[in-house]
Write an enzyme that holds these catalytic residues in place. Structure first.
Site, PDB file in Angstrom:
ATOM      1  N   CYS A   8       0.797  -1.232   0.000  1.00 46.40           N
ATOM      2  CA  CYS A   8       0.000   0.000   0.000  1.00 46.40           C
ATOM      3  C   CYS A   8       0.829   1.281   0.000  1.00 46.40           C
ATOM      4  O   CYS A   8       0.491   2.217  -0.744  1.00 46.40           O
ATOM      5  CB  CYS A   8      -1.053   0.007   1.098  1.00 46.40           C
ATOM      6  SG  CYS A   8      -0.687  -0.951   2.546  1.00 46.40           S
ATOM      7  N   ARG A  35       7.484 -11.021   5.020  1.00 46.37           N
ATOM      8  CA  ARG A  35       7.133 -10.914   6.435  1.00 46.37           C
ATOM      9  C   ARG A  35       7.883 -11.968   7.224  1.00 46.37           C
ATOM     10  O   ARG A  35       8.088 -13.075   6.748  1.00 46.37           O
ATOM     11  CB  ARG A  35       5.615 -11.109   6.613  1.00 46.37           C
ATOM     12  CG  ARG A  35       4.864  -9.993   5.919  1.00 46.37           C
ATOM     13  CD  ARG A  35       3.397 -10.023   6.188  1.00 46.37           C
ATOM     14  NE  ARG A  35       2.739  -9.089   5.272  1.00 46.37           N
ATOM     15  CZ  ARG A  35       1.432  -9.067   5.040  1.00 46.37           C
ATOM     16  NH1 ARG A  35       0.649  -9.933   5.662  1.00 46.37           N
ATOM     17  NH2 ARG A  35       0.930  -8.195   4.204  1.00 46.37           N
ATOM     18  N   GLN A  55       1.165 -11.011  -3.480  1.00 48.40           N
ATOM     19  CA  GLN A  55      -0.268 -10.783  -3.323  1.00 48.40           C
ATOM     20  C   GLN A  55      -0.891 -10.369  -4.645  1.00 48.40           C
ATOM     21  O   GLN A  55      -0.256  -9.675  -5.435  1.00 48.40           O
ATOM     22  CB  GLN A  55      -0.501  -9.648  -2.316  1.00 48.40           C
ATOM     23  CG  GLN A  55      -0.019  -9.955  -0.925  1.00 48.40           C
ATOM     24  CD  GLN A  55      -0.266  -8.773  -0.007  1.00 48.40           C
ATOM     25  OE1 GLN A  55       0.149  -7.662  -0.298  1.00 48.40           O
ATOM     26  NE2 GLN A  55      -0.939  -9.023   1.097  1.00 48.40           N
ATOM     27  N   ASP A  84      -2.674  -7.959  -5.269  1.00 47.83           N
ATOM     28  CA  ASP A  84      -3.041  -6.798  -4.471  1.00 47.83           C
ATOM     29  C   ASP A  84      -3.622  -5.675  -5.331  1.00 47.83           C
ATOM     30  O   ASP A  84      -3.317  -5.560  -6.512  1.00 47.83           O
ATOM     31  CB  ASP A  84      -1.775  -6.272  -3.784  1.00 47.83           C
ATOM     32  CG  ASP A  84      -2.089  -5.604  -2.459  1.00 47.83           C
ATOM     33  OD1 ASP A  84      -3.262  -5.531  -2.091  1.00 47.83           O
ATOM     34  OD2 ASP A  84      -1.126  -5.145  -1.799  1.00 47.83           O
ATOM     35  N   HIS A 102      -5.236  -1.395  -4.617  1.00 43.46           N
ATOM     36  CA  HIS A 102      -5.743  -0.368  -3.721  1.00 43.46           C
ATOM     37  C   HIS A 102      -6.651   0.552  -4.500  1.00 43.46           C
ATOM     38  O   HIS A 102      -6.293   1.018  -5.577  1.00 43.46           O
ATOM     39  CB  HIS A 102      -4.581   0.374  -3.065  1.00 43.46           C
ATOM     40  CG  HIS A 102      -3.785  -0.533  -2.181  1.00 43.46           C
ATOM     41  ND1 HIS A 102      -2.677  -1.194  -2.625  1.00 43.46           N
ATOM     42  CD2 HIS A 102      -4.009  -0.957  -0.918  1.00 43.46           C
ATOM     43  CE1 HIS A 102      -2.221  -1.966  -1.653  1.00 43.46           C
ATOM     44  NE2 HIS A 102      -3.007  -1.849  -0.612  1.00 43.46           N
ATOM     45  N   LYS A 151     -13.940  -5.106   7.332  1.00 41.97           N
ATOM     46  CA  LYS A 151     -13.305  -5.921   6.300  1.00 41.97           C
ATOM     47  C   LYS A 151     -14.113  -7.171   6.016  1.00 41.97           C
ATOM     48  O   LYS A 151     -14.978  -7.577   6.795  1.00 41.97           O
ATOM     49  CB  LYS A 151     -11.903  -6.312   6.734  1.00 41.97           C
ATOM     50  CG  LYS A 151     -11.880  -7.168   7.992  1.00 41.97           C
ATOM     51  CD  LYS A 151     -10.464  -7.631   8.289  1.00 41.97           C
ATOM     52  CE  LYS A 151     -10.456  -8.541   9.509  1.00 41.97           C
ATOM     53  NZ  LYS A 151      -9.152  -9.123   9.784  1.00 41.97           N
ATOM     54  N   HIS A 177      -8.320  -1.746   0.491  1.00 39.84           N
ATOM     55  CA  HIS A 177      -7.267  -2.722   0.192  1.00 39.84           C
ATOM     56  C   HIS A 177      -7.986  -3.991  -0.211  1.00 39.84           C
ATOM     57  O   HIS A 177      -8.909  -4.404   0.477  1.00 39.84           O
ATOM     58  CB  HIS A 177      -6.444  -3.100   1.428  1.00 39.84           C
ATOM     59  CG  HIS A 177      -5.875  -1.949   2.186  1.00 39.84           C
ATOM     60  ND1 HIS A 177      -4.534  -1.708   2.227  1.00 39.84           N
ATOM     61  CD2 HIS A 177      -6.447  -0.999   2.939  1.00 39.84           C
ATOM     62  CE1 HIS A 177      -4.302  -0.647   2.990  1.00 39.84           C
ATOM     63  NE2 HIS A 177      -5.457  -0.205   3.436  1.00 39.84           N
TER      64      HIS A 177
END
Length: 679
Positions: free
Chosen positions: A366, A395, A413, A415, A417, A500, A546
């Site tokens: 992000c 991570r 990911q 991913d 945004h 979420k 997200h």
RNA sequence: GCUCACGUAGCUCAGCCGGUAGAGCACUUCCUUGGUAAGGAAGAGGUCACGGGUUCGAGUCCCGUCGUGAGCUCCA
């Protein structure tokens, strides 16, 4: 005695079929069963009084709905297993009198009991405990319930510190009950089977350490897991299922099919995608990308690292420092610090204070996407801006948490945004869920559920206006509703920055994994001071969403491997066709055919090894290749191929080569999960 | 991270109470040229995860490291 008082000596019980009986007050549940019939009385394990599970011995003291619980009842299995846990603890106490007892509940797949012992249980010991359990069962002791005062309980459990600790947590007036079977006494809510003899089919499975109350700051207990069923057949079936599951395990199947490897020289939790696995990942990404484009996403690329300050702004550092790889420090700073004789703890402090600069492997995408958004001025007319990236993040998972592809330290990911206005949030959430539905639907994955994380109404830790939250939560619920899969609303499960939606799937061993997530975020736009120009020509704060509907390519493909048991549909198969010439005579024709198929856009190999046809077919089946095109003299002559479909056995289809390739291309294009080629 | 178990050929595994490594498959070569899940023969391949220790002697026993697996409250 008046008539009225006499009447009070009877209670009215309503049975599940709606019939009503009057029985003397104080009749036990067992008594009710007996009054219905001797068969039921024999089968009775427990009862349900006004919906609450109770022992057979429980007297009925007021008008109530009464049901007799037998082994056919859904609630009976947990009852059996809970009693099995007590039987196991009885056996353990017989063999290890010094063992302190912890908790021993029934769980979805069986039961466990935690013990505090001076030396752990060995595998051999499990067998001995199982034998001892046999003796406990044989003695057929009744499970006897007793309600006690706190003082009595303290006395009863004076040698069991863990029980004493639990005891202190009872609130004033709360019922404290204990259960005894033979020599074994436990603090327990119940209910239980009538006697230990009712437990017949059980098996101890494995031992493991478990922190007392799941708290890693407390002592470690030794846990024994087992399972129990009402019939030998069900038990055998369960054990077989475990065995089957092991065979589908992506950690076994993936490396065997050459999809990925994990190399200790590279590092724990770091996936190396081999060529065949890379094909699957590519195909999947392409598929998802197609839908992203259709949904108005823009794809971006960002680097794997960013400055520490960036993550200070986002709040990832130092707040999540424990779950991140340590920062990379610039070499001149490193030298300076070394010259100054800075200790490690000083360094850590100074980094947290922001006095030392450095870079971080990105734990999330992000911040980079936010900087992309913020590199242009935005008008409300531009919104929503949807930035997507298959972004790799790192991570630092605890080593014990790592496993296969589902829990790793570096992952990519799917991913994106979304930067939008408050009004657009609902539509955007819907769009995200729509995408998930399409993609999981195409893959034939129906077995997933959705969790909607809402804020805890009693907490004040949340950022953003309550009205915003109300709207965003409503949008999440509506979207989940529309999705048409089971979902649970979970108050208190929201992130502090917004509600979420999580997608959860089960793996073959029954473990649940969170795949993707859609999260509304009010705080990052704030932290990065993002704005767009509204119709009023004033700056406004955008809302961020997200979303990574499949979580990570690693985890998702791990789950996919298990979902398909390695038998991928045509479009995902790393090798789609293997051409098998029967003898050297057809080798040339086989290579020609392979070229045709390849030019048509299919992934094909020729297996012209000096091996029998049987041998090569076996190999192809084991490699889970969807189609085998056998070329013998007859086929070469006629311009056809004898097509064998994976898993279909000896059944073969003679198809003209161009017909074969046309049919496959159609399946590939439509991403069909069916292999059968039709007539 | 913590507890326990495990780590022997590319893979699956055997190797007893310590006496300097074995099978099947895969691989290579040769024979065989085949019709729908293993044709035959020969050969090559291992510092027994790594590092220490005990011992005349360690794959085997002890300690440490690395890695893998199961698990770490679906509340008595």
């Amino acid at each position: 005695m008046t008539q009225q008082a006499e009447k009070k000596a009877e209670v009215r019980i309503t049975l599940p079929d709606g019939s009503v009986r009057e029985v003397p007050r104080g009749t036990t549940v067992r008594g009710v069963a007996e009054s219905i019939g001797p068969g039921l009385a024999r089968a009775a394990l427990a009862g349900r009084v006004d919906g609450e599970m109770v022992d057979l011995k429980t007297p009925i003291t007021a008008d109530a709905r009464v049901e007799i619980v037998t082994d056919r009842d859904d609630d009976a299995l947990p009852l059996l297993r809970h009693s099995a846990a007590h039987v196991m603890a009885t056996a353990v106490r017989a063999l290890r009198p010094e063992a302190h007892i912890g908790f021993g509940p029934a769980i979805d797949t069986g039961f466990y009991y935690d013990f505090e012992v001076d030396r752990p249980f060995s595998t051999d010991e499990l067998e001995r405990i199982e034998e001892e359990m046999g003796r406990v069962v044989e003695s057929d002791d009744p499970f006897e319930r007793r309600e006690v005062t706190r003082e009595e309980a303290r006395e009863l459990f004076r040698d069991d510190p863990l029980k004493l600790e639990r005891l202190e947590e009872f609130t004033e007036g709360e019922t404290i009950s204990v259960y005894r079977n033979g020599p074994f006494l436990d603090l327990c809510r119940g209910p239980h089977l009538p006697t230990t003899g009712r437990l017949k089919h059980f098996r101890l499975l494995h031992t493991a350490g478990a922190y007392w109350r799941g708290d890693e700051s407390r002592q470690m207990l030794q846990r024994i897991y087992g399972t129990a069923f009402f019939s030998e057949k069900e038990l055998a079936k369960h054990l077989e299922r475990l065995e089957e599951a092991r065979k589908r395990d992506h950690r076994v199947v993936g490396p065997r099919l050459g999809l990925f490897t994990i190399d200790e020289k590279v590092g724990q939790g770091l996936i190396l995608w081999k060529p065949k696995g890379a094909v699957i990942r590519q195909e999947l990404q392409e598929f998802i990308s197609g839908h992203l484009t259709r949904q108005g996403y823009s794809q971006v690329f960002t680097p794997h690292i960013g400055k520490l300050d960036l993550y200070r702004t986002s709040g990832h550092y130092p707040y999540y420092a424990d779950s991140q790889f340590p920062p990379l420090i610039e070499s001149d700073q490193m030298e300076r610090l070394a010259d100054e004789g800075t200790s490690c703890s000083e360094l850590a402090n100074r980094m947290q204070e922001g006095e030392v600069q450095g870079y971080m492997l990105k734990p999330m995408n992000c911040p980079h996407h936010i900087r992309i958004f913020d590199s242009d001025a935005h008008s409300y007319r531009d919104l929503p801006v949807r930035l997507a990236e298959f972004g790799t993040v790192y991570r630092w998972e605890q080593s014990g948490e790592l496993g296969g592809m589902t829990r790793v330290r570096g992952f990519t990911q799917d991913d994106a945004h979304i930067f939008c206005t408050e009004e657009q949030v609902a539509d955007e959430i819907n769009g995200c869920l729509e995408l998930v539905k399409i993609i999981l639907g195409t893959l034939g994955m129906e077995d997933y559920r959705v969790r909607v994380g809402l804020r805890d109404p009693d907490s004040t830790k949340y950022v953003g206006e309550p009205e915003q939250w109300d709207r965003a939560e409503a949008a999440c619920r509506d979207a989940a509703d529309r999705l048409g899969v089971p979902y649970s609303a979970e108050p208190g499960e929201a992130a502090f920055y917004g509600p979420k939606i999580d997608f959860v799937v089960r793996d073959v061993i029954g473990r649940e994994w969170q795949l993707g997530t859609v999260q509304v975020d009010y705080t990052l736009p704030e932290r990065f001071d993002l704005s767009y120009t509204g119709a009023d020509n004033k700056p406004h704060r955008p809302v961020m969403i997200h979303r990574a509907p499949f979580g990570s390519m690693e985890r998702f493909i791990g789950v996919l491997i298990e979902h398909f048991g390695g038998e991928f549909p045509l479009w995902l198969s790393p090798v789609q066709i293997v051409v098998l010439p029967i003898s050297d005579e057809q080798a040339e024709a086989a290579r020609e055919m392979a070229v045709e198929l390849k030019e048509a856009g299919l992934r094909v190999e020729v297996d012209d090894r000096n091996e029998t046809l049987n041998y090569r077919i076996r190999d192809a089946e084991k490699a889970r290749i969807p189609y085998m095109a056998v070329l013998g003299g007859r086929e070469v002559e006629a311009g056809t191929a004898a097509v064998r479909t994976r898993g279909a056995g000896r059944k073969q289809q003679i198809l003209a080569r161009d017909d074969f390739s046309a049919r496959l291309l159609e399946k590939d294009r439509t991403r069909s999960v069916e292999l059968a080629l039709g007539e």
